[in-house]
Design a protein around this motif. Sequence first.
Motif, PDB file in Angstrom:
ATOM      1  N   ARG A   1     -29.326  -0.715 -10.886  1.00  0.00           N
ATOM      2  CA  ARG A   1     -29.462   0.534 -10.131  1.00  0.00           C
ATOM      3  C   ARG A   1     -30.777   1.238 -10.443  1.00  0.00           C
TER       4      ARG A   1
ATOM      5  N   VAL B   1     -33.935   1.847 -18.621  1.00  0.00           N
ATOM      6  CA  VAL B   1     -33.266   1.419 -19.856  1.00  0.00           C
ATOM      7  C   VAL B   1     -34.351   1.270 -20.915  1.00  0.00           C
TER       8      VAL B   1
ATOM      9  N   TYR C   1     -26.901  -0.576 -15.252  1.00  0.00           N
ATOM     10  CA  TYR C   1     -27.952   0.416 -14.993  1.00  0.00           C
ATOM     11  C   TYR C   1     -29.270  -0.227 -14.559  1.00  0.00           C
ATOM     12  N   LYS C   2     -29.557  -1.430 -15.004  1.00  0.00           N
ATOM     13  CA  LYS C   2     -30.776  -2.092 -14.533  1.00  0.00           C
ATOM     14  C   LYS C   2     -30.688  -2.432 -13.049  1.00  0.00           C
TER      15      LYS C   2
ATOM     16  N   VAL D   1     -18.614   3.593 -18.443  1.00  0.00           N
ATOM     17  CA  VAL D   1     -19.702   3.821 -17.478  1.00  0.00           C
ATOM     18  C   VAL D   1     -19.349   4.978 -16.552  1.00  0.00           C
TER      19      VAL D   1
ATOM     20  N   ASN E   1     -21.483   8.469 -16.012  1.00  0.00           N
ATOM     21  CA  ASN E   1     -21.936   8.898 -14.686  1.00  0.00           C
ATOM     22  C   ASN E   1     -21.381  10.276 -14.329  1.00  0.00           C
TER      23      ASN E   1
ATOM     24  N   VAL F   1     -23.291  -2.634 -19.899  1.00  0.00           N
ATOM     25  CA  VAL F   1     -24.004  -1.379 -19.613  1.00  0.00           C
ATOM     26  C   VAL F   1     -25.414  -1.674 -19.136  1.00  0.00           C
ATOM     27  N   ARG F   2     -26.110  -2.563 -19.849  1.00  0.00           N
ATOM     28  CA  ARG F   2     -27.483  -2.892 -19.462  1.00  0.00           C
ATOM     29  C   ARG F   2     -27.558  -3.400 -18.033  1.00  0.00           C
TER      30      ARG F   2
ATOM     31  N   TYR G   1     -32.217   2.321 -13.154  1.00  0.00           N
ATOM     32  CA  TYR G   1     -32.353   3.348 -14.185  1.00  0.00           C
ATOM     33  C   TYR G   1     -33.334   2.854 -15.248  1.00  0.00           C
TER      34      TYR G   1
ATOM     35  N   ILE H   1     -31.718   5.528 -20.526  1.00  0.00           N
ATOM     36  CA  ILE H   1     -30.509   4.861 -20.987  1.00  0.00           C
ATOM     37  C   ILE H   1     -30.824   4.007 -22.212  1.00  0.00           C
TER      38      ILE H   1
ATOM     39  N   SER I   1     -28.731   1.211 -24.044  1.00  0.00           N
ATOM     40  CA  SER I   1     -27.503   0.454 -23.789  1.00  0.00           C
ATOM     41  C   SER I   1     -27.127  -0.373 -25.012  1.00  0.00           C
TER      42      SER I   1
END
Length: 293
Positions: free
Chosen positions: A127, A131, A124-125, A96, A100, A120-121, A129, A113, A115
């Motif tokens: 934050r 996906v 980013y979810k 990760v 970044n 990972v999922r 992002y 993204i 993932s």
Amino acid sequence: MQSTREIKRRISSVENTQKITRAMEMVAAAKLRRAQDRLERARPYEDAMRKSILRVINQLHGESHPLMEKNDTGEPCYLIVAADRGLCGGYNVNVVREANEHMEKEGVSSPRIISVGKRVRDFYKKRNYEVVSEYLDMPDNPTIEEAKKIAEPAMELFFNGEINELIIVYNEFQNALTQVPVARKLLPMEKDVIITEKDTEEELDIEEQLYAFEPSIEAILGEFLERYVENIVLLALLESKTSEHGARMTAMGNATNNADEMIEDLTKTYNRARQASITQEILEIVNGAEALE
């Protein structure tokens, strides 16, 4: 000072934890051996396929393929491969962080993204992002079928102009102690993307070699490129799984060793507490006897 009963309870708890970490270390070691064997068979195939594509590209005279062409629409997309579970040291964190840092270096503020793995999922979810797709519970032995399920929708996004780049991020396996996170540009499949640092000048100097293509160079190139994207995704899955097993084996081995040290320290503490308790009892008996005299 803690009572001897509390210390014995802590020693028992650490011993039970140690049994679990030792078992996990042994399971990871067994999986690592099998994963390394599959990875060692996959790497030469990817290398041979890449060099075959270079030979085809060197015969092009103005022709191209949509997978090789840049587009100005859409956002960059990051295909990030990590694990579904933890207990593997810095494995998930490192991949990760690599993604970044690549985004920051390239000035990407709103990537899409893809993932592979729950870690990972979830990262980013949380934050916010975007996906666009997620692939969970990847088997320990990924096959080309799993790779196709990931690669084909990603190529479709590129064909449709929804993304303008595809970067794949994963941990490359070096050995059980070392897994190196890499960010590799996958699309558009330009020539400099296919050439690697391992290629020698002799291998690249193939301009004078002539080939006859059937049915056509464009059809062969298109088929080659699509298969190559799928193969790189498969290689990334294999690299990641092998790295995960290596990282988990190392992490559980360290945890087992730490448990040994904790048990040793607690045993010393227990012996001191027991000795102090015995000394206190002797003093009480002696004082009582003196009082009776």
